[in-house]
Design a protein around this motif. Structure first.
Motif, PDB file in Angstrom:
ATOM      1  N   SER A 292      -0.154 -19.796  -4.349  1.00  0.00           N
ATOM      2  CA  SER A 292       1.009 -20.376  -3.347  1.00  0.00           C
ATOM      3  C   SER A 292       1.393 -19.318  -2.479  1.00  0.00           C
ATOM      4  N   ASP A 293       1.316 -18.183  -2.731  1.00  0.00           N
ATOM      5  CA  ASP A 293       1.772 -17.090  -1.797  1.00  0.00           C
ATOM      6  C   ASP A 293       0.637 -16.488  -0.795  1.00  0.00           C
ATOM      7  N   LEU A 294      -0.588 -17.115  -0.989  1.00  0.00           N
ATOM      8  CA  LEU A 294      -1.681 -16.460  -0.300  1.00  0.00           C
ATOM      9  C   LEU A 294      -1.421 -15.942   1.046  1.00  0.00           C
ATOM     10  N   GLU A 295      -0.998 -16.788   1.887  1.00  0.00           N
ATOM     11  CA  GLU A 295      -0.978 -16.618   3.448  1.00  0.00           C
ATOM     12  C   GLU A 295      -0.029 -15.535   3.464  1.00  0.00           C
ATOM     13  N   THR A 296       1.133 -15.824   2.876  1.00  0.00           N
ATOM     14  CA  THR A 296       2.355 -14.589   2.842  1.00  0.00           C
ATOM     15  C   THR A 296       1.859 -13.511   2.365  1.00  0.00           C
ATOM     16  N   ASN A 297       1.083 -13.317   1.442  1.00  0.00           N
ATOM     17  CA  ASN A 297       0.624 -12.026   0.856  1.00  0.00           C
ATOM     18  C   ASN A 297      -0.521 -11.431   1.984  1.00  0.00           C
ATOM     19  N   LEU A 298      -1.227 -12.153   2.291  1.00  0.00           N
ATOM     20  CA  LEU A 298      -2.073 -11.625   3.271  1.00  0.00           C
ATOM     21  C   LEU A 298      -1.548 -10.853   4.448  1.00  0.00           C
ATOM     22  N   ALA A 299      -0.539 -11.368   4.864  1.00  0.00           N
ATOM     23  CA  ALA A 299       0.265 -11.001   6.253  1.00  0.00           C
ATOM     24  C   ALA A 299       1.311 -10.011   5.633  1.00  0.00           C
ATOM     25  N   ASP A 300       1.452  -9.409   4.528  1.00  0.00           N
ATOM     26  CA  ASP A 300       2.472  -8.678   3.783  1.00  0.00           C
ATOM     27  C   ASP A 300       1.607  -7.154   4.069  1.00  0.00           C
ATOM     28  N   SER A 301       2.245  -6.291   4.897  1.00  0.00           N
ATOM     29  CA  SER A 301       1.649  -5.008   4.998  1.00  0.00           C
ATOM     30  C   SER A 301       1.850  -4.031   3.743  1.00  0.00           C
ATOM     31  N   THR A 302       2.648  -4.365   2.861  1.00  0.00           N
ATOM     32  CA  THR A 302       3.022  -3.607   1.693  1.00  0.00           C
ATOM     33  C   THR A 302       1.989  -3.787   0.651  1.00  0.00           C
ATOM     34  N   ILE A 303       1.337  -4.907   0.882  1.00  0.00           N
ATOM     35  CA  ILE A 303       0.154  -5.287  -0.266  1.00  0.00           C
ATOM     36  C   ILE A 303      -1.179  -4.761   0.144  1.00  0.00           C
ATOM     37  N   HIS A 304      -1.764  -3.836  -0.536  1.00  0.00           N
ATOM     38  CA  HIS A 304      -3.109  -3.207  -0.167  1.00  0.00           C
ATOM     39  C   HIS A 304      -3.965  -3.832  -1.066  1.00  0.00           C
ATOM     40  N   PHE A 305      -4.661  -4.979  -0.761  1.00  0.00           N
ATOM     41  CA  PHE A 305      -5.671  -5.599  -1.701  1.00  0.00           C
ATOM     42  C   PHE A 305      -6.798  -4.618  -2.088  1.00  0.00           C
ATOM     43  N   LYS A 306      -7.138  -4.783  -3.325  1.00  0.00           N
ATOM     44  CA  LYS A 306      -8.496  -3.898  -4.020  1.00  0.00           C
ATOM     45  C   LYS A 306      -8.285  -2.293  -3.801  1.00  0.00           C
ATOM     46  N   GLN A 307      -6.887  -1.823  -3.749  1.00  0.00           N
ATOM     47  CA  GLN A 307      -6.654  -0.451  -3.672  1.00  0.00           C
ATOM     48  C   GLN A 307      -5.909   0.237  -4.364  1.00  0.00           C
ATOM     49  N   TYR A 308      -5.914   0.812  -5.442  1.00  0.00           N
ATOM     50  CA  TYR A 308      -5.131   1.546  -6.392  1.00  0.00           C
ATOM     51  C   TYR A 308      -3.975   2.496  -5.740  1.00  0.00           C
ATOM     52  N   GLN A 309      -2.886   2.304  -6.122  1.00  0.00           N
ATOM     53  CA  GLN A 309      -1.760   3.019  -5.870  1.00  0.00           C
ATOM     54  C   GLN A 309      -0.997   3.632  -6.649  1.00  0.00           C
ATOM     55  N   ASN A 310      -0.977   4.849  -7.183  1.00  0.00           N
ATOM     56  CA  ASN A 310      -0.506   5.164  -8.425  1.00  0.00           C
ATOM     57  C   ASN A 310      -0.646   4.568  -9.580  1.00  0.00           C
ATOM     58  N   GLY A 311      -1.853   4.068  -9.899  1.00  0.00           N
ATOM     59  CA  GLY A 311      -2.320   3.278 -10.924  1.00  0.00           C
ATOM     60  C   GLY A 311      -2.175   1.598 -11.057  1.00  0.00           C
ATOM     61  N   PHE A 312      -1.718   1.393  -9.822  1.00  0.00           N
ATOM     62  CA  PHE A 312      -1.411  -0.079  -9.575  1.00  0.00           C
ATOM     63  C   PHE A 312      -2.209  -0.818  -8.469  1.00  0.00           C
ATOM     64  N   LYS A 313      -2.958  -1.868  -8.533  1.00  0.00           N
ATOM     65  CA  LYS A 313      -3.324  -2.452  -7.455  1.00  0.00           C
ATOM     66  C   LYS A 313      -3.306  -4.062  -7.737  1.00  0.00           C
ATOM     67  N   VAL A 314      -3.193  -4.657  -6.435  1.00  0.00           N
ATOM     68  CA  VAL A 314      -3.211  -5.974  -6.448  1.00  0.00           C
ATOM     69  C   VAL A 314      -4.738  -6.282  -6.119  1.00  0.00           C
ATOM     70  N   GLU A 315      -5.481  -6.959  -6.919  1.00  0.00           N
ATOM     71  CA  GLU A 315      -6.934  -7.023  -6.740  1.00  0.00           C
ATOM     72  C   GLU A 315      -7.372  -8.267  -5.742  1.00  0.00           C
TER      73      GLU A 315
END
Length: 572
Positions: A292-315
């Motif tokens: 339900s947040d797909l387009e909002t998340n895609l536009a969010d510069s703080t979410i880097h899909f498929k990239q680990y940051q300190n052990g966490f990633k949004v795949e």
């Protein structure tokens, strides 16, 4: 089998770095650790392969192979004698709900044996009353329970609001079904969520009614439960930080070095990002953002899909396309064989989205190279997934077989022809063989042997060359990868019936589903999932070798130690 209720461990759990993209502070100076004298299973090939030694340094694997060669290359090292135990790559969780597991700590466990002790509605009501008293819960405060399963209750039905009202008249109550796709609310809870006799069923959901009446019974299914779950999550959010570390420990206790949160809202994504930034991850954590947040998340510069940051990633993004087979809300091409609540004929379950809605989600995701994970239990929903894939590829002029790794979560009742399409389109299934044990008997009754015996068909998928995985879907079933191996190999139900002998996996196939194949699911196959030079030193040590243990005794194997990036995070 361990109970999720017993999440506060008495065992010593040591802090490890758990940060996939951070270098060790001692890099270049760290002493190597050489593991030997055990069954070291590499999981690197389709055929079983053992190594005599594996060496870790600075959180990475620097050697796998012959012991004498390892000793020559690493003369200054710490030797770790396995004493005949088994070392594997750390288990990777293909699909569970890390946040929901955390939230169970603020709820009453209503599971039937062997996960809990509730076998009847009367026992459930007694436990609810005691829970209020023992926890000094004030009148007016919400009370939550989780894990009840009407198929395992003496009464063989859901409780209703009037029964809950009788023991808790002054508290709003919401009880989550074991499937996570429905729940029961009492009168105060229904009132607070504005559900009345005049409330229509939402699209993709059902508000069950009392017999011969429009009055809600308390049972809310699929999209009708969303307001209740959202309210629960908001209330429990205040203790999220307190539960976070206990939940990591619970995963680590079960040999898991990479966990998944199978549908994560934006607030939780920010919470996980902060935990990671503050260095609080002991294991890697992968989140799937909500559709339900797909387009909002895609536009969010703080979410880097498929990239680990300190052990966490949004795949990627999780889509819920249908419901629960045991809850009779999964969407099938052929009807259920037993009565379905609020349905009188042609009862084939519920699609959570229309085909047009699913098509649009696929198009947006594929246009942005956003990996999709689609919850689809019934074969009719899998048909919808395939149509959406074809639609998006055509609309975007993209190849049908591009390496997107769209994941069909559960794929419980996938048909053989649909598996062929998976192979052709590079869609991968994440199976759920725990259902064979927990609800195999129920599926035979509700769906018939032909459908039930082909549930989560690992043997067939392996022959076809699919990179299948196999998960717990916790909190639906407990986090326990060893138990998942046992269910994949034995496919034995609660009553001892074999649910599809032809689909019994080998122990090695079952291990692939939670190691190298699971790494592939997350585009992590070059980082983890097998014992290979250059990969993360994520290990699990078991007291016995799953490849040589009698199949019926696999679930008795114990995790002795869990190691994340070379650091022990759990030791028995």
């Amino acid at each position: 089998m361990k109970k999720i209720a017993l999440l506060t461990l008495s065992l010593t759990l040591l802090f490890g770095c758990g940060q996939t993209d951070k270098k060790s502070s001692k890099e270049g100076n760290s002493e190597a650790q050489l593991y030997y004298n055990g069954h070291i299973i590499t999981m690197e090939t389709d055929e079983i392969n053992y190594a005599e030694a594996v060496v870790e340094q600075n959180g990475k694997i620097v050697f796998v192979g012959n012991l004498k060669e390892a000793e020559k290359l690493f003369s200054k090292n710490t030797k770790v004698d396995l004493n005949g135990k088994t070392l594997l790559p750390g288990f990777i969780d293909p699909h569970s709900h890390f946040g929901m597991v955390s939230n169970t700590m603020g709820q009453l466990n209503l599971n039937p044996p062997p996960v809990g002790n509730v076998s009847s509605i009367s026992a459930m009501l007694d436990d609810l009353k005691k829970y209020k008293e023992e926890n000094n819960i004030k009148d007016g405060d919400w009370i939550f329970g989780w894990g009840y399963d009407e198929s395992q209750l003496t009464e063989k039905r859901h409780p209703n609001k009037k029964e809950i009202d009788a023991v808790l008249p002054n508290n709003p109550v919401y009880l989550q079904h074991t499937s996570g796709h429905m729940g029961v609310a009492n009168s105060l809870a229904l009132q607070k969520m504005n559900v009345t006799s005049a409330t229509p069923n939402p699209a993709g959901g059902n508000i069950d009614r009392l017999p011969n009446s429009k009055e809600p019974s308390g049972l809310v299914q699929e999209t009708a439960m969303y307001p209740f779950v959202g309210n629960m999550l908001q209330i429990l959010h205040a203790k999220q930080g307190e539960y976070f570390d206990k939940t990591q420990n619970y995963y680590a206790e079960n040999g898991i070095t990479t966990a998944q949160d199978g549908m994560t809202d934006r607030n939780s994504i920010k919470f996980y990002q902060k935990q990671a930034k503050d260095g609080k991850l002991k294991i890697d954590l992968i989140a799937l953002a909500g559709f339900s947040d797909l387009e909002t998340n895609l536009a969010d510069s703080t979410i880097h899909f498929k990239q680990y940051q300190n052990g966490f990633k949004v795949e990627g993004t999780k889509i819920v396309a249908d419901g629960s087979p045991q809850g009779k809300t999964a969407y099938f091409t052929k009807p259920f064989l037993t009565p379905v609540p609020s349905c009188s004929h042609d009862c084939r379950g519920l699609a959570s989205l229309t085909q047009d809605q699913l098509n649009n989600l696929f198009k947006v995701a594929y246009a942005n190279d956003n990996q999709l994970f689609v919850h689809c239990n019934g074969d009719a929903t899998i048909d919808m997934l395939i149509k959406a894939h074809e639609y998006a590829c055509k609309a975007l002029s993209q190849p049908l077989d591009k390496d997107r790794r769209t994941i069909a979560i559960h794929s419980q009742f996938v048909r053989p022809d649909q598996l062929e399409t998976y192979k052709k389109y590079k869609i991968e299934p994440s199976f759920f063989t725990n259902h064979a044990y927990f609800w195999g008997d129920v599926h035979v009754e509700n769906l018939g042997k032909e459908r039930a015996f082909f549930l989560s068909p690992i043997a067939t998928a392996d022959k076809m060359g699919l990179k299948y995985t196999n998960h717990s879907d916790a909190t639906v079933t407990p986090i326990d990868p060893i138990f998942t191996v046992w269910t994949a190999v034995n496919r034995t139900s609660r009553t001892g019936q074999v649910i599809g002998e032809a689909e019994r996996a080998t122990p090695y196939q079952a291990l692939k589903a939670i190691t190298i194949n699971a790494a592939y699911e997350f585009f992590d196959e070059n980082l983890k999932g097998s014992l290979k030079k250059g990969k993360m030193a994520d290990f699990v040590i078991l007291d016995k070798n799953p490849l040589t243990t009698k199949s019926t005794e696999l679930k008795g194997i114990k995790v002795v130690e869990t190691i994340k990036a070379g650091k022990t995070i759990f030791k028995k």
